[in-house]
Design an enzyme around this catalytic site. Sequence first.
Site, PDB file in Angstrom:
ATOM      1  N   PHE A   1       0.798  -1.218   0.000  1.00  0.00           N
ATOM      2  CA  PHE A   1       0.000   0.000   0.000  1.00  0.00           C
ATOM      3  C   PHE A   1       0.837   1.277   0.000  1.00  0.00           C
ATOM      4  O   PHE A   1       0.392   2.284  -0.528  1.00  0.00           O
ATOM      5  CB  PHE A   1      -0.923   0.024   1.229  1.00  0.00           C
ATOM      6  CG  PHE A   1      -2.053  -0.957   1.162  1.00  0.00           C
ATOM      7  CD1 PHE A   1      -3.272  -0.594   0.614  1.00  0.00           C
ATOM      8  CD2 PHE A   1      -1.891  -2.245   1.615  1.00  0.00           C
ATOM      9  CE1 PHE A   1      -4.315  -1.497   0.527  1.00  0.00           C
ATOM     10  CE2 PHE A   1      -2.932  -3.162   1.546  1.00  0.00           C
ATOM     11  CZ  PHE A   1      -4.144  -2.786   1.001  1.00  0.00           C
TER      12      PHE A   1
ATOM     13  N   ASP B   1      -4.124  -8.918   9.902  1.00  0.00           N
ATOM     14  CA  ASP B   1      -2.802  -9.080   9.255  1.00  0.00           C
ATOM     15  C   ASP B   1      -1.697  -9.068  10.303  1.00  0.00           C
ATOM     16  O   ASP B   1      -0.674  -8.392  10.143  1.00  0.00           O
ATOM     17  CB  ASP B   1      -2.569  -7.975   8.232  1.00  0.00           C
ATOM     18  CG  ASP B   1      -1.453  -8.349   7.253  1.00  0.00           C
ATOM     19  OD1 ASP B   1      -1.116  -9.548   7.168  1.00  0.00           O
ATOM     20  OD2 ASP B   1      -0.931  -7.451   6.573  1.00  0.00           O
TER      21      ASP B   1
END
Length: 582
Positions: free
Chosen positions: A261, A378
């Site tokens: 990201f 995550d």
Amino acid sequence: MSDKHTRQGTSSRKHKEEASKSLKRKNSYQDYKKYEIEARTPPLPKHRHSIEDLMRQRESLKEELQLLKETKSTDIQSSREISKRKHRDDERNSKFSKLNHLDSSKKTIKSKTKGHVSPEYNTDKYLDSEDEENIIELRRKQRKQLLEKLNVTTASTKNENNITKNEKSENKTLEKKIDSVIPSNKNLPQKENTNSAQLSDMFSEKDDFVPQNVPGARDTDENNSQLTDNWDDSEGYYNIRVGDIIKNKYVLKEILGQGVFANVIHAQDNTKNNASVAIKIVRNNELMYKTSLKEISILNEINVADPDNKYHCVKYICNFMHKGHLCIVLEAMHMDLRSVLKKYGKNNGIHMRALTSYSRQLLVALRLLKKIGIIHADIKPDNILVNEKKNVLKLCDFGSAAKLDENEATPYLVSRFYRAPEIILGIPYSHGIDIWSTACTIFEMATGRILFTGSSNNRMLKCFMDLKGKIPVKCIRKGKFKDQHFNYKNNFLLHKKDEFTGRDKVIEVCNNNITRDLYKELQKYSKKQSPAEQKKLTQLKDQLEKMLILDPNHRLSVSDCLRHAFIQEQLEIDDKCTIDTW
């Protein structure tokens, strides 16, 4: 006698007729012969040309034909250009006839305007000219005058309070008509008192038009919004230059890491005594931008729930836009847990006291997330940070986090080595997936080895069953993706490649025998231990077994993990533990 004479006369007449007929035939034949000779082709010239001369003549004829074709094409092109030019001139004449008509209709308003208006130009004597530059220059001046008139009229109408309603309606209609011919001033960047010289010119050779409302353009940096430099690489990451200053306060020092990201950089805040911060610069991508906005909202919720910053989640400071990139400013930490394991674990894991301390702090962070209804989704050593003294641990990277009621079945949530079985099977999940990932992370801290190393989701299920046995049938039946891994008998379908052909094949596994012993693996990678440490190792094995239950409904909860003996017995000495004592 008379009969005799008559016979001779007739015979002589016949003879004469035949003679005349033969003469006529002879003359006609001669005429035919003469005509035939004259109709023949003329004889060949006496001086015959060679084959080479004939070839040269042929080539010259070809060249002449080619020249004729080229001249024809150029004539056609020139005629087309002339027609286009005429059409363009006609359009321009029609436009400026409209403008002249509008000027005549504005005479009623012109009497009330204030300021100097430049004289009008006669366009008719220039329109027949072939010099297009003069025509364009003339029309630019005319357009400039119209804009000046429009600005003066609008300024005067603001100052006058006694204008009738009919005159106001006339102003509006005139402005609409002019806007249909001239681009609207509203779309042009200008200040309150805009001069005509500041307006962008449609006939100008410079490209000074500013794009408005472009999708994906989110640059809010006022000083640099007009820059044309390429700040991004081919994948949309911001090109980081050490020493650059962002937002007139953050000095970039070094690159800490790069993820899917964003880039993460270490920077100093000049406005706060060069305090260290971490800046997450999100990729210039619409999906990444929206995901990061969601992460900011989650970080804000964590700040509200933990105002004193004591529950081991990384603190969010602020966010801003820079060169089209969303930048998230977070508190700075020293290094991530994976780097700690590589540097200090030496392939054998960290010391038992540090392991207990880190496990407790990680579970405290999970307890806070559960309290506000957030799933991290995550958890792994890469997303866990430690401070410079290595005694404080914090959970970071909430890019995959979501509220409990927003979860969707997807087989690729969480990094594969830390992915829970309910995600792979498509079973509705909850906070249990973070417990599973935490157990895998604690095992990695204890041994320096990854617990499950399947190359695919199918191989991951095989790794689970090697350690924990067959997956319960009631869990398999709930799975949305069960048909990819189990048949109608609920037997596991192992996907593997044939050793000889290299092709994929499916093997039905009826008996899922346990082939791994968790306690032996923990003992194998641990250093020489005292009896007290061996006791802690047994407690760790018991806690991991309960955190790794295949059925998420029977898996140990966060509160139960914090109450477990492995965590409780070392709470007093963990806070004093540093890396130097491990």
